[in-house]
Design a protein around this motif. Structure first.
Motif, PDB file in Angstrom:
ATOM      1  N   ASN A 168      10.819 -20.602  46.349  1.00  0.00           N
ATOM      2  CA  ASN A 168       9.258 -21.169  46.957  1.00  0.00           C
ATOM      3  C   ASN A 168       8.149 -20.492  46.427  1.00  0.00           C
ATOM      4  O   ASN A 168       7.107 -20.531  46.881  1.00  0.00           O
ATOM      5  N   ALA A 169       8.433 -19.572  45.378  1.00  0.00           N
ATOM      6  CA  ALA A 169       7.151 -18.996  44.598  1.00  0.00           C
ATOM      7  C   ALA A 169       6.297 -19.648  44.063  1.00  0.00           C
ATOM      8  O   ALA A 169       5.114 -19.438  43.783  1.00  0.00           O
ATOM      9  N   GLY A 170       6.717 -21.012  43.770  1.00  0.00           N
ATOM     10  CA  GLY A 170       5.926 -22.136  42.774  1.00  0.00           C
ATOM     11  C   GLY A 170       6.364 -21.900  41.287  1.00  0.00           C
ATOM     12  O   GLY A 170       5.576 -22.620  40.664  1.00  0.00           O
ATOM     13  N   ILE A 244       4.181 -14.680  42.068  1.00  0.00           N
ATOM     14  CA  ILE A 244       4.216 -14.119  43.306  1.00  0.00           C
ATOM     15  C   ILE A 244       3.507 -15.273  44.163  1.00  0.00           C
ATOM     16  O   ILE A 244       2.479 -15.703  43.951  1.00  0.00           O
ATOM     17  N   ASP A 245       4.062 -15.452  45.246  1.00  0.00           N
ATOM     18  CA  ASP A 245       3.525 -16.440  46.418  1.00  0.00           C
ATOM     19  C   ASP A 245       2.552 -15.358  47.144  1.00  0.00           C
ATOM     20  O   ASP A 245       3.036 -14.876  47.942  1.00  0.00           O
ATOM     21  N   ILE A 246       1.322 -15.424  46.786  1.00  0.00           N
ATOM     22  CA  ILE A 246       0.179 -14.466  47.606  1.00  0.00           C
ATOM     23  C   ILE A 246      -0.144 -14.962  48.862  1.00  0.00           C
ATOM     24  O   ILE A 246      -0.871 -14.127  49.561  1.00  0.00           O
ATOM     25  N   SER A 247       0.381 -16.188  49.217  1.00  0.00           N
ATOM     26  CA  SER A 247      -0.102 -16.793  50.491  1.00  0.00           C
ATOM     27  C   SER A 247       0.488 -16.050  51.767  1.00  0.00           C
ATOM     28  O   SER A 247       0.139 -15.923  52.680  1.00  0.00           O
ATOM     29  N   GLY A 248       1.749 -15.411  51.411  1.00  0.00           N
ATOM     30  CA  GLY A 248       2.425 -14.868  52.459  1.00  0.00           C
ATOM     31  C   GLY A 248       3.132 -15.878  53.453  1.00  0.00           C
ATOM     32  O   GLY A 248       3.582 -15.577  54.594  1.00  0.00           O
ATOM     33  N   PRO A 276       6.856  -7.221  27.621  1.00  0.00           N
ATOM     34  CA  PRO A 276       5.513  -7.551  28.117  1.00  0.00           C
ATOM     35  C   PRO A 276       5.639  -8.493  29.329  1.00  0.00           C
ATOM     36  O   PRO A 276       6.624  -9.329  29.262  1.00  0.00           O
ATOM     37  N   PHE A 277       4.407  -8.193  30.293  1.00  0.00           N
ATOM     38  CA  PHE A 277       4.584  -9.224  31.169  1.00  0.00           C
ATOM     39  C   PHE A 277       3.219  -9.678  31.757  1.00  0.00           C
ATOM     40  O   PHE A 277       2.153  -8.983  31.588  1.00  0.00           O
ATOM     41  N   LEU A 278       3.107 -10.544  32.610  1.00  0.00           N
ATOM     42  CA  LEU A 278       1.894 -10.853  33.327  1.00  0.00           C
ATOM     43  C   LEU A 278       2.383 -11.314  35.038  1.00  0.00           C
ATOM     44  O   LEU A 278       3.512 -11.484  35.210  1.00  0.00           O
ATOM     45  N   VAL A 279       1.434 -11.173  35.812  1.00  0.00           N
ATOM     46  CA  VAL A 279       1.742 -11.506  37.160  1.00  0.00           C
ATOM     47  C   VAL A 279       0.812 -12.674  37.456  1.00  0.00           C
ATOM     48  O   VAL A 279      -0.440 -12.784  37.315  1.00  0.00           O
ATOM     49  N   ALA A 280       1.232 -13.704  38.032  1.00  0.00           N
ATOM     50  CA  ALA A 280       0.885 -14.879  38.412  1.00  0.00           C
ATOM     51  C   ALA A 280       0.660 -14.932  40.097  1.00  0.00           C
ATOM     52  O   ALA A 280       1.640 -15.053  40.501  1.00  0.00           O
ATOM     53  N   LEU A 281      -0.366 -14.806  40.522  1.00  0.00           N
ATOM     54  CA  LEU A 281      -0.571 -14.723  42.053  1.00  0.00           C
ATOM     55  C   LEU A 281      -0.812 -16.107  42.444  1.00  0.00           C
ATOM     56  O   LEU A 281      -2.000 -16.780  42.401  1.00  0.00           O
ATOM     57  N   ASN A 282       0.280 -16.851  42.701  1.00  0.00           N
ATOM     58  CA  ASN A 282       0.047 -18.242  43.001  1.00  0.00           C
ATOM     59  C   ASN A 282      -0.306 -18.504  44.519  1.00  0.00           C
ATOM     60  O   ASN A 282      -0.254 -17.659  45.370  1.00  0.00           O
ATOM     61  N   LYS A 283      -0.782 -19.821  44.581  1.00  0.00           N
ATOM     62  CA  LYS A 283      -1.046 -20.343  45.960  1.00  0.00           C
ATOM     63  C   LYS A 283      -2.436 -19.775  46.569  1.00  0.00           C
ATOM     64  O   LYS A 283      -2.366 -19.487  47.820  1.00  0.00           O
ATOM     65  N   VAL A 284      -3.291 -19.282  45.547  1.00  0.00           N
ATOM     66  CA  VAL A 284      -4.717 -18.731  46.202  1.00  0.00           C
ATOM     67  C   VAL A 284      -5.316 -19.885  46.955  1.00  0.00           C
ATOM     68  O   VAL A 284      -6.032 -19.456  47.619  1.00  0.00           O
ATOM     69  N   ASP A 285      -5.015 -21.089  46.802  1.00  0.00           N
ATOM     70  CA  ASP A 285      -5.615 -22.040  47.490  1.00  0.00           C
ATOM     71  C   ASP A 285      -5.360 -22.181  48.956  1.00  0.00           C
ATOM     72  O   ASP A 285      -6.127 -22.783  49.735  1.00  0.00           O
TER      73      ASP A 285
END
Length: 336
Positions: A168-170, A244-248, A276-285
């Motif tokens: 469910n992280a998107g 990452i589901d940043i909404s919690g 190499p990596f990136l972090v997508a902080l998803n669900k900022v909406d």
């Protein structure tokens, strides 16, 4: 069902038997041996095919045999050789010995072939044994048996970028927006039950291939949940994207999710953390600023590897995609 590991017993064809025959024709009172050799047994060849994406075709097959060679015939006719059996598998398939786990071969290039089991040599007819001192040999030999091997086929998807994240992280939603494909999404655990492989094509017609891996949970490296289905495939991605589901909303701490993902990857193979990596902080909406600020404050890596996005609303995807493309090129394309 997506199948990425199967165990098979493979048997190449046996060689055909040679025969004893004699030449008896009118006006040839002094005939002689005239028995042909047996044909060679068919071999088993493994071939990688870019049009195949799983090992599903082997899911209900455990014993696979190639064709036997035919016996020899009179008039010195050699028996027909058995047809080689070509088993087509996806690119990225590893062939291991089932008993020892030893890697036999790794098929990484499209159209690559590996002869796994050699067919048995055909037996000799009595003509073969004719010599100046033995003009009428009365013997033949049976064909030799084909090679028999017990192997395990293990698929590791080959992609430039691998998406890592909790259920469910998107991840699937993000993939559908980036690659314009339809994937199953929903607000329940393990929506993704099999890896999705797609690509993004840019204006210059270059592509990066993306693997969306089933969600990870704690102790995934011990095969909990869909653990190994995730870890096996992310191992070959040149670049990792932590989604990452940043909404919690799931009741988890986003930063702890990030640490858990890295810990599970390291427990499976420390080499994964060197990518190499990136972090997508998803669900900022969803608007949870507290989780977002706490994550940024605790994050120990360069801030340019962080991207605030909303896959559902398609916010922040353009700069994220360009950075992902650059990182994929930095990671190299070892398997392309």
């Amino acid at each position: 069902m997506f199948t990425d590991s199967v165990k098979l017993k493979l048997s190449a064809g046996n060689g055909g038997t040679g025969i004893v025959a004699w030449r008896r024709e009118k006006y040839l009172p002094k005939g002689g041996p005239y028995g042909g050799n047996g044909g060679r047994g068919g071999s088993i060849i493994i071939k990688s095919d870019p049009q195949i994406h799983s090992l599903d075709s082997f899911r209900n097959r455990r014993l696979i045999s190639a064709e036997n060679g035919r016996p020899g015939a009179p008039n010195n006719q050699q028996g027909r050789s058995g047809k080689n059996l070509i088993l087509k598998v996806p690119c990225g398939t590893l062939i291991r010995d089932s008993e020892t786990g030893t890697l036999i071969y790794d098929l990484t290039e499209p159209g690559e072939e590996f002869p796994l089991c050699a067919g048995g040599q055909g037996g000799h007819g009595n003509t073969f044994f004719k010599t100046p001192t033995n003009r009428a040999p009365n013997k033949c030999t049976p064909g030799k048996g084909g090679e028999v091997k017990s192997v395990e086929l293990e698929l590791k998807l080959i992609a430039d970028v691998g998406f890592m994240g909790f259920p469910n992280a998107g991840k699937s939603t993000l993939l559908s927006k980036l690659a314009a494909i339809e994937v199953k999404t929903g607000a329940y655990p393990f929506t993704t039950l099999k890896p999705n492989l797609s690509f993004i094509e840019f204006d210059d017609f270059s592509r990066i291939y993306i693997a969306d891996i089933p969600g990870i949970i704690p102790d995934a490296h011990e095969d909990r949940g869909l653990g190994l289905s995730f870890l096996r495939h992310v191992e070959r991605s040149s670049t990792l994207i932590y989604v990452i589901d940043i909404s919690g909303e799931e009741g988890r701490d986003p930063y702890q999710d990030f640490l858990t993902l890295r810990a599970e990857a390291e427990a499976y193979s420390p080499e994964i953390l060197k990518k190499p990596f990136l972090v997508a902080l998803n669900k900022v909406d969803k608007g949870n600023e507290a989780h977002l600020e706490a994550f940024k404050e605790a994050y120990p890596f360069p801030k340019e590897t962080l991207f605030e996005i909303s896959a559902l609303k398609e916010e922040g995807l353009s700069p994220f995609t360009e950075k992902m493309r650059a990182r994929a090129q930095e990671g190299g394309k070892k398997y392309h």
